[in-house]
Write a protein that holds these residues in place. Structure first.
Motif, PDB file in Angstrom:
ATOM      1  N   SER A   1       9.997   2.161  -7.594  1.00 21.03           N
ATOM      2  CA  SER A   1      11.311   2.729  -7.288  1.00 21.03           C
ATOM      3  C   SER A   1      12.331   1.679  -6.900  1.00 21.03           C
ATOM      4  O   SER A   1      13.535   1.952  -6.860  1.00 21.03           O
ATOM      5  CB  SER A   1      11.180   3.750  -6.153  1.00 21.03           C
ATOM      6  OG  SER A   1      10.637   3.142  -4.992  1.00 21.03           O
ATOM      7  N   SER A   2      11.869   0.463  -6.635  1.00 19.68           N
ATOM      8  CA  SER A   2      12.788  -0.596  -6.205  1.00 19.68           C
ATOM      9  C   SER A   2      13.647  -1.115  -7.344  1.00 19.68           C
ATOM     10  O   SER A   2      14.606  -1.851  -7.119  1.00 19.68           O
ATOM     11  CB  SER A   2      11.989  -1.764  -5.607  1.00 19.68           C
ATOM     12  OG  SER A   2      11.118  -2.308  -6.588  1.00 19.68           O
TER      13      SER A   2
ATOM     14  N   ILE B   1       0.989  12.637  -7.516  1.00 17.79           N
ATOM     15  CA  ILE B   1       1.871  13.047  -8.609  1.00 17.79           C
ATOM     16  C   ILE B   1       3.244  12.390  -8.498  1.00 17.79           C
ATOM     17  O   ILE B   1       3.921  12.147  -9.506  1.00 17.79           O
ATOM     18  CB  ILE B   1       1.989  14.588  -8.658  1.00 17.79           C
ATOM     19  CG1 ILE B   1       2.669  15.029  -9.955  1.00 17.79           C
ATOM     20  CG2 ILE B   1       2.732  15.112  -7.437  1.00 17.79           C
ATOM     21  CD1 ILE B   1       2.641  16.525 -10.156  1.00 17.79           C
ATOM     22  N   LYS B   2       3.667  12.082  -7.263  1.00 22.56           N
ATOM     23  CA  LYS B   2       4.967  11.445  -7.056  1.00 22.56           C
ATOM     24  C   LYS B   2       5.004  10.041  -7.663  1.00 22.56           C
ATOM     25  O   LYS B   2       6.058   9.566  -8.066  1.00 22.56           O
ATOM     26  CB  LYS B   2       5.278  11.360  -5.561  1.00 22.56           C
ATOM     27  CG  LYS B   2       5.431  12.714  -4.882  1.00 22.56           C
ATOM     28  CD  LYS B   2       5.707  12.540  -3.408  1.00 22.56           C
ATOM     29  CE  LYS B   2       5.824  13.893  -2.692  1.00 22.56           C
ATOM     30  NZ  LYS B   2       6.056  13.710  -1.237  1.00 22.56           N
TER      31      LYS B   2
ATOM     32  N   GLN C   1       5.171  -1.647 -10.521  1.00 21.11           N
ATOM     33  CA  GLN C   1       4.568  -0.413 -11.025  1.00 21.11           C
ATOM     34  C   GLN C   1       3.561   0.113 -10.015  1.00 21.11           C
ATOM     35  O   GLN C   1       2.942  -0.655  -9.274  1.00 21.11           O
ATOM     36  CB  GLN C   1       3.876  -0.697 -12.372  1.00 21.11           C
ATOM     37  CG  GLN C   1       3.426   0.532 -13.132  1.00 21.11           C
ATOM     38  CD  GLN C   1       2.970   0.168 -14.546  1.00 21.11           C
ATOM     39  OE1 GLN C   1       2.817  -1.000 -14.887  1.00 21.11           O
ATOM     40  NE2 GLN C   1       2.763   1.166 -15.372  1.00 21.11           N
ATOM     41  N   TYR C   2       3.401   1.451  -9.988  1.00 20.66           N
ATOM     42  CA  TYR C   2       2.422   2.068  -9.106  1.00 20.66           C
ATOM     43  C   TYR C   2       1.083   2.166  -9.837  1.00 20.66           C
ATOM     44  O   TYR C   2       1.024   2.497 -11.028  1.00 20.66           O
ATOM     45  CB  TYR C   2       2.878   3.460  -8.684  1.00 20.66           C
ATOM     46  CG  TYR C   2       4.154   3.464  -7.882  1.00 20.66           C
ATOM     47  CD1 TYR C   2       4.199   2.882  -6.620  1.00 20.66           C
ATOM     48  CD2 TYR C   2       5.306   4.059  -8.389  1.00 20.66           C
ATOM     49  CE1 TYR C   2       5.369   2.882  -5.879  1.00 20.66           C
ATOM     50  CE2 TYR C   2       6.482   4.063  -7.656  1.00 20.66           C
ATOM     51  CZ  TYR C   2       6.511   3.467  -6.400  1.00 20.66           C
ATOM     52  OH  TYR C   2       7.671   3.466  -5.675  1.00 20.66           O
TER      53      TYR C   2
ATOM     54  N   ALA D   1       0.843  -1.193   0.000  1.00 20.32           N
ATOM     55  CA  ALA D   1       0.000   0.000   0.000  1.00 20.32           C
ATOM     56  C   ALA D   1       0.875   1.238   0.000  1.00 20.32           C
ATOM     57  O   ALA D   1       1.854   1.326   0.738  1.00 20.32           O
ATOM     58  CB  ALA D   1      -0.908  -0.002   1.226  1.00 20.32           C
ATOM     59  N   LYS D   2       0.526   2.197  -0.846  1.00 22.64           N
ATOM     60  CA  LYS D   2       1.271   3.452  -0.917  1.00 22.64           C
ATOM     61  C   LYS D   2       0.374   4.600  -0.469  1.00 22.64           C
ATOM     62  O   LYS D   2      -0.568   4.392   0.284  1.00 22.64           O
ATOM     63  CB  LYS D   2       1.812   3.675  -2.327  1.00 22.64           C
ATOM     64  CG  LYS D   2       2.633   2.502  -2.879  1.00 22.64           C
ATOM     65  CD  LYS D   2       3.773   2.079  -1.988  1.00 22.64           C
ATOM     66  CE  LYS D   2       4.903   3.065  -1.935  1.00 22.64           C
ATOM     67  NZ  LYS D   2       6.081   2.548  -1.185  1.00 22.64           N
ATOM     68  N   THR D   3       0.606   5.797  -0.970  1.00 23.06           N
ATOM     69  CA  THR D   3      -0.105   6.959  -0.463  1.00 23.06           C
ATOM     70  C   THR D   3      -1.601   6.943  -0.776  1.00 23.06           C
ATOM     71  O   THR D   3      -2.028   6.439  -1.810  1.00 23.06           O
ATOM     72  CB  THR D   3       0.510   8.258  -1.031  1.00 23.06           C
ATOM     73  OG1 THR D   3      -0.148   9.378  -0.456  1.00 23.06           O
ATOM     74  CG2 THR D   3       0.367   8.323  -2.553  1.00 23.06           C
ATOM     75  N   SER D   4      -2.376   7.497   0.154  1.00 27.38           N
ATOM     76  CA  SER D   4      -3.800   7.735  -0.086  1.00 27.38           C
ATOM     77  C   SER D   4      -4.084   9.236  -0.051  1.00 27.38           C
ATOM     78  O   SER D   4      -5.239   9.652  -0.031  1.00 27.38           O
ATOM     79  CB  SER D   4      -4.642   7.009   0.967  1.00 27.38           C
ATOM     80  OG  SER D   4      -4.301   7.459   2.268  1.00 27.38           O
ATOM     81  N   ASN D   5      -3.022  10.018  -0.042  1.00 27.25           N
ATOM     82  CA  ASN D   5      -3.130  11.471  -0.026  1.00 27.25           C
ATOM     83  C   ASN D   5      -3.080  11.999  -1.458  1.00 27.25           C
ATOM     84  O   ASN D   5      -2.048  11.872  -2.135  1.00 27.25           O
ATOM     85  CB  ASN D   5      -1.981  12.064   0.791  1.00 27.25           C
ATOM     86  CG  ASN D   5      -2.069  13.576   0.922  1.00 27.25           C
ATOM     87  OD1 ASN D   5      -2.865  14.231   0.248  1.00 27.25           O
ATOM     88  ND2 ASN D   5      -1.242  14.138   1.799  1.00 27.25           N
TER      89      ASN D   5
END
Length: 274
Positions: free
Chosen positions: A145-146, A110-111, A151-152, A101-105
């Motif tokens: 990024s790893s 955009i990152k 992929q995001y 899980a990554k950002t929920s903001n």
């Protein structure tokens, strides 16, 4: 007193950092990691009837649909799609899993390249699947990024973004979805080639059959130029692995302004291609 105030301040700061991290990385944990990106897709591939690829500003790049003739590219007048490319895409989609899980903001989308696609400067690609019971609209963003095959992504309607265990190749050029193979006739099958130019000039190339690639040219060579055997051979080799770059319906062409060069290939086994 000063020491006690400092400890309270540090404690409050630590709580704030923990709360921020939790909101950033653990929000919406109702979807567990290591589940499929599109649940049930593997068992329902035959239900898929269409997929659409859309870029920034909601600009539709490609629409590929399933018809009675098989997979076709809508924006190319239903010309045949590359079935192998479609199959590979959906095989990878069916295997794709959420791994982190990554950002929920929304300010941080955009990152990862997963901001809303209606943004004219959006980096990601929206991939939409039609035919499944549940909608499948996914924004595919930057590579992980790893440095691995990751992929995001972010599913439309969800705040949570994810890292998946696949790097999906979503062709943004509509021609990449076309079935490009036209003919594959090796030069050794070619018996003769006749080229008729708009001004009536005729050029003939023939293989006398004594040697595998012994082609002869029956034409007047341009003044000051000597044609090499390789140039003549290229003509006989024209139908080998012949592929298209793009397609258009003949009825839509301005045929009155076209002055074609007509080329007739004949093979040793009786095939004629004009």
């Amino acid at each position: 007193m000063k020491s006690k105030s400092l400890l309270l301040l540090l404690g409050a700061l630590a709580i704030g950092i923990i709360a921020y991290y939790y909101n950033e990385s653990s929000d919406q944990r109702s979807v567990d990691a290591n589940t499929h990106l599109i649940p049930g897709l593997a068992n329902n591939l035959n239900s898929v009837t269409k997929f659409t690829v859309t870029e920034a500003g909601n600009a539709v790049l490609s629409e590929v649909s399933k018809s009675d003739k098989g997979w076709v590219v809508d924006s190319r007048d239903d010309y045949a799609a590359n079935k192998a490319a479609v199959r590979i895409l959906f095989d990878n989609l069916a295997e794709a899993k959420l791994v982190e899980a990554k950002t929920s903001n929304p300010d941080n989308y955009i990152k990862l390249g997963v901001e809303d696609i209606d943004n004219a400067k959006a980096q990601g690609i929206l991939f939409s699947v039609t035919g499944l019971q549940e909608p499948a609209d996914i924004i595919f963003g930057n590579d992980g990024s790893s440095g691995k095959n990751t992929q995001y992504v972010r599913r439309i309607g969800e705040a949570q973004s994810w890292l998946i265990n696949k790097k999906l190749k979503l062709n943004t050029d509509v021609t990449e979805w076309l079935q490009k193979d036209i003919l594959d006739i090796p030069p050794e099958r070619i018996k003769s080639v006749q080229i008729t130019h708009p001004d009536g000039e005729v050029v003939n190339i023939a293989n006398d059959g004594e040697e595998e690639y012994e082609y002869t040219l029956n034409a007047t060579e341009p003044e000051g130029k000597t044609l090499s055997e390789s140039e003549v051979y290229q003509v006989a080799n024209a139908l080998s692995s012949l592929q298209l770059r793009d397609v258009a319906t003949f009825s839509k062409l301005d045929t009155e302004s076209i002055t074609p060069v007509i080329t007739v290939f004949k093979t040793f086994d009786g095939l004629t291609i004009t």
